[in-house]
Design a protein around this motif. Structure first.
Motif, PDB file in Angstrom:
ATOM      1  N   GLY A  77       0.858  -1.352  -0.050  1.00 31.32           N
ATOM      2  CA  GLY A  77      -0.023  -0.245   0.060  1.00 31.32           C
ATOM      3  C   GLY A  77       0.847   1.344   0.107  1.00 31.32           C
ATOM      4  N   ARG A  78       1.982   1.344  -0.849  1.00 33.59           N
ATOM      5  CA  ARG A  78       2.871   2.513  -0.698  1.00 33.59           C
ATOM      6  C   ARG A  78       2.391   3.497  -1.879  1.00 33.59           C
ATOM      7  N   ASP A  79       1.292   3.873  -1.568  1.00 34.61           N
ATOM      8  CA  ASP A  79       0.588   4.870  -2.695  1.00 34.61           C
ATOM      9  C   ASP A  79       1.406   6.158  -3.099  1.00 34.61           C
ATOM     10  N   ALA A  80       2.230   6.539  -2.322  1.00 33.94           N
ATOM     11  CA  ALA A  80       2.980   7.560  -2.698  1.00 33.94           C
ATOM     12  C   ALA A  80       4.035   7.276  -3.667  1.00 33.94           C
ATOM     13  N   ALA A  81       4.596   6.147  -3.492  1.00 33.78           N
ATOM     14  CA  ALA A  81       5.793   5.579  -4.470  1.00 33.78           C
ATOM     15  C   ALA A  81       5.157   4.932  -5.750  1.00 33.78           C
ATOM     16  N   TYR A  82       3.644   4.721  -5.865  1.00 31.44           N
ATOM     17  CA  TYR A  82       3.236   4.424  -6.683  1.00 31.44           C
ATOM     18  C   TYR A  82       1.774   4.542  -6.818  1.00 31.44           C
ATOM     19  N   PRO A  83       1.227   5.924  -7.216  1.00 29.25           N
ATOM     20  CA  PRO A  83      -0.042   6.378  -6.905  1.00 29.25           C
ATOM     21  C   PRO A  83      -0.957   5.457  -7.548  1.00 29.25           C
ATOM     22  N   ARG A  84      -2.261   5.403  -7.112  1.00 29.06           N
ATOM     23  CA  ARG A  84      -3.494   4.618  -7.799  1.00 29.06           C
ATOM     24  C   ARG A  84      -4.309   5.454  -8.697  1.00 29.06           C
ATOM     25  N   ASP A  85      -4.105   6.707  -8.556  1.00 28.80           N
ATOM     26  CA  ASP A  85      -4.832   7.716  -9.300  1.00 28.80           C
ATOM     27  C   ASP A  85      -4.409   7.113 -11.042  1.00 28.80           C
ATOM     28  N   LEU A  86      -5.606   7.196 -11.785  1.00 29.34           N
ATOM     29  CA  LEU A  86      -5.346   6.537 -12.983  1.00 29.34           C
ATOM     30  C   LEU A  86      -4.396   7.035 -13.937  1.00 29.34           C
ATOM     31  N   ARG A  87      -4.433   8.135 -14.063  1.00 27.94           N
ATOM     32  CA  ARG A  87      -3.382   9.025 -14.953  1.00 27.94           C
ATOM     33  C   ARG A  87      -1.858   9.129 -14.387  1.00 27.94           C
ATOM     34  N   ARG A  88      -1.835   9.220 -13.048  1.00 30.91           N
ATOM     35  CA  ARG A  88      -0.461   9.255 -12.569  1.00 30.91           C
ATOM     36  C   ARG A  88       0.151   7.739 -12.590  1.00 30.91           C
ATOM     37  N   ARG A  89      -0.803   6.986 -12.546  1.00 27.36           N
ATOM     38  CA  ARG A  89      -0.170   5.375 -12.647  1.00 27.36           C
ATOM     39  C   ARG A  89       0.035   5.108 -13.817  1.00 27.36           C
ATOM     40  N   ALA A  90      -0.697   5.612 -15.022  1.00 27.64           N
ATOM     41  CA  ALA A  90      -0.358   5.361 -16.235  1.00 27.64           C
ATOM     42  C   ALA A  90       0.882   6.006 -16.528  1.00 27.64           C
ATOM     43  N   ASP A  91       1.106   7.377 -16.217  1.00 25.85           N
ATOM     44  CA  ASP A  91       2.454   7.936 -16.558  1.00 25.85           C
ATOM     45  C   ASP A  91       3.542   7.033 -16.039  1.00 25.85           C
ATOM     46  N   ILE A  92       3.589   6.671 -14.687  1.00 23.80           N
ATOM     47  CA  ILE A  92       4.635   5.638 -14.029  1.00 23.80           C
ATOM     48  C   ILE A  92       4.626   4.659 -14.792  1.00 23.80           C
ATOM     49  N   ASN A  93       3.810   3.890 -15.172  1.00 20.90           N
ATOM     50  CA  ASN A  93       3.798   2.695 -16.135  1.00 20.90           C
ATOM     51  C   ASN A  93       4.560   3.013 -17.287  1.00 20.90           C
ATOM     52  N   ARG A  94       4.194   4.089 -18.017  1.00 19.82           N
ATOM     53  CA  ARG A  94       4.782   4.308 -19.146  1.00 19.82           C
ATOM     54  C   ARG A  94       6.410   4.389 -19.015  1.00 19.82           C
ATOM     55  N   TRP A  95       6.929   4.916 -18.135  1.00 20.13           N
ATOM     56  CA  TRP A  95       8.205   5.077 -17.859  1.00 20.13           C
ATOM     57  C   TRP A  95       8.804   3.829 -17.584  1.00 20.13           C
ATOM     58  N   LEU A  96       7.990   3.064 -16.887  1.00 20.66           N
ATOM     59  CA  LEU A  96       8.636   1.714 -16.536  1.00 20.66           C
ATOM     60  C   LEU A  96       8.711   0.813 -17.741  1.00 20.66           C
ATOM     61  N   LEU A  97       7.849   1.063 -18.717  1.00 18.49           N
ATOM     62  CA  LEU A  97       8.126   0.036 -19.939  1.00 18.49           C
ATOM     63  C   LEU A  97       8.812   0.508 -20.702  1.00 18.49           C
ATOM     64  N   TRP A  98       9.258   2.163 -20.927  1.00  9.92           N
ATOM     65  CA  TRP A  98      10.210   2.680 -21.577  1.00  9.92           C
ATOM     66  C   TRP A  98      11.528   2.528 -20.851  1.00  9.92           C
ATOM     67  N   GLU A  99      11.804   2.038 -19.739  1.00 15.84           N
ATOM     68  CA  GLU A  99      12.790   1.805 -19.058  1.00 15.84           C
ATOM     69  C   GLU A  99      13.326   0.482 -19.583  1.00 15.84           C
ATOM     70  N   SER A 100      12.542  -0.529 -19.737  1.00 14.95           N
ATOM     71  CA  SER A 100      12.621  -1.866 -19.763  1.00 14.95           C
ATOM     72  C   SER A 100      13.151  -1.944 -21.419  1.00 14.95           C
ATOM     73  N   SER A 101      12.161  -1.443 -22.180  1.00 13.71           N
ATOM     74  CA  SER A 101      12.328  -1.671 -23.604  1.00 13.71           C
ATOM     75  C   SER A 101      13.290  -0.613 -24.273  1.00 13.71           C
ATOM     76  N   SER A 102      13.708   0.416 -23.761  1.00 14.98           N
ATOM     77  CA  SER A 102      14.473   1.526 -24.842  1.00 14.98           C
ATOM     78  C   SER A 102      15.658   1.871 -23.960  1.00 14.98           C
ATOM     79  N   TRP A 103      15.531   2.426 -22.675  1.00 17.29           N
ATOM     80  CA  TRP A 103      16.519   2.994 -22.073  1.00 17.29           C
ATOM     81  C   TRP A 103      17.433   1.949 -21.347  1.00 17.29           C
ATOM     82  N   PHE A 104      16.948   0.872 -20.839  1.00 24.67           N
ATOM     83  CA  PHE A 104      17.914  -0.221 -20.245  1.00 24.67           C
ATOM     84  C   PHE A 104      18.897  -0.943 -21.469  1.00 24.67           C
ATOM     85  N   PRO A 105      18.151  -1.047 -22.593  1.00 25.14           N
ATOM     86  CA  PRO A 105      19.082  -1.775 -23.713  1.00 25.14           C
ATOM     87  C   PRO A 105      20.097  -0.810 -24.244  1.00 25.14           C
ATOM     88  N   SER A 106      19.914   0.555 -24.432  1.00 19.04           N
ATOM     89  CA  SER A 106      20.736   1.513 -24.956  1.00 19.04           C
ATOM     90  C   SER A 106      22.063   1.743 -23.824  1.00 19.04           C
TER      91      SER A 106
END
Ligand SMILES: N[C@@H](CCC(=O)N[C@@H](CS)C(=O)NCC(=O)O)C(=O)O
Length: 215
Positions: A77-106
């Motif tokens: 329940g660490r909501d500050a570190a991973y907010p449940r608000d729809l758009r804030r969470r989508a924003d974080i999920n976007r960066w997590l996916l970008w990290e794994s698919s683009s940033w880490f490989p480069s």
């Protein structure tokens, strides 16, 4: 929870620092990366990718470092570190996916060429680094532009996205990443991420040393 990890690796540091950031209780099970223990059958039965990290929580096993951070944040329940608000969470999920698919490989190309190869007696391939620099600057520019708008990646406080995005550049000096061209990214990494207690506790230095420098 048990975390199978070798603290020297990018994705293990991500999870170890991230779980500390989340104040998550866990036990670390050592998997020695340079001895190749991630390829041993007993470990491959836990993570069929033969890569670290992996998490066990009772009879539940989870691999993929970002999924582990998402799971731990939700479980505790660490909501500050991973907010449940729809758009804030989508924003974080976007960066997590970008990290794994683009940033880490480069960024991993810089780690292999400038850190791992010389450590094992080889030499960095300048042509490989030059070719990858184009992609690195494109990606670093995207992150830099985001960090020009806010102190942290997803607002005015750190989230699991910050930890995930910092891990692939955790050895940026030794990796010889050209951060000077990206001042907001450099500020975020050196003045913010590297000052976090969870980052200091999971220190990894040049040569993959785990002993922090004397204060
Ligand atoms: N997408 C995976 C990547 C995991 C990964 O590639 N781990 C590296 C260490 S950072 C590894 O164990 N590679 C296996 C090897 O090199 O034998 C995650 O985020 O957990």
């Amino acid at each position: 929870m048990q975390v199978y990890a070798d603290p020297i690796t990018v994705n293990c540091r991500k999870v170890l620092a991230g779980l500390d950031f989340l104040d998550a209780p866990f036990e670390r099970v050592h998997v020695d990366y340079f001895k190749g223990e991630q390829k041993e059958p007993a470990y491959v039965a836990i993570n069929p990718n033969a890569s670290v990290p992996a998490l066990r929580d009772g009879d539940f096993v989870l691999w993929e470092s970002n999924a582990i951070l998402q799971y731990a944040a939700d479980k505790l329940g660490r909501d500050a570190a991973y907010p449940r608000d729809l758009r804030r969470r989508a924003d974080i999920n976007r960066w997590l996916l970008w990290e794994s698919s683009s940033w880490f490989p480069s960024t991993y190309v810089f780690l292999v060429e400038n850190c791992v190869k010389p450590l094992l007696g080889g030499e960095a391939d300048a042509a490989v680094l030059d070719a990858q620099a184009v992609q690195f600057h494109k990606l670093a520019g995207i992150l830099d532009a985001r960090l020009a708008q806010s102190a942290w990646v997803c607002g005015d406080a750190p989230t699991i996205a910050d930890i995930a995005l910092a891990a692939p550049i955790h050895l940026h000096g030794w990796q010889k990443l050209p951060l000077a061209d990206h001042p907001n990214l450099k500020r975020w990494m050196t003045e913010q991420i590297e000052q976090m207690p969870c980052w200091k506790k999971t220190h990894v230095g040049t040569g993959f040393t785990l002993t922090p420098p004397a204060q």
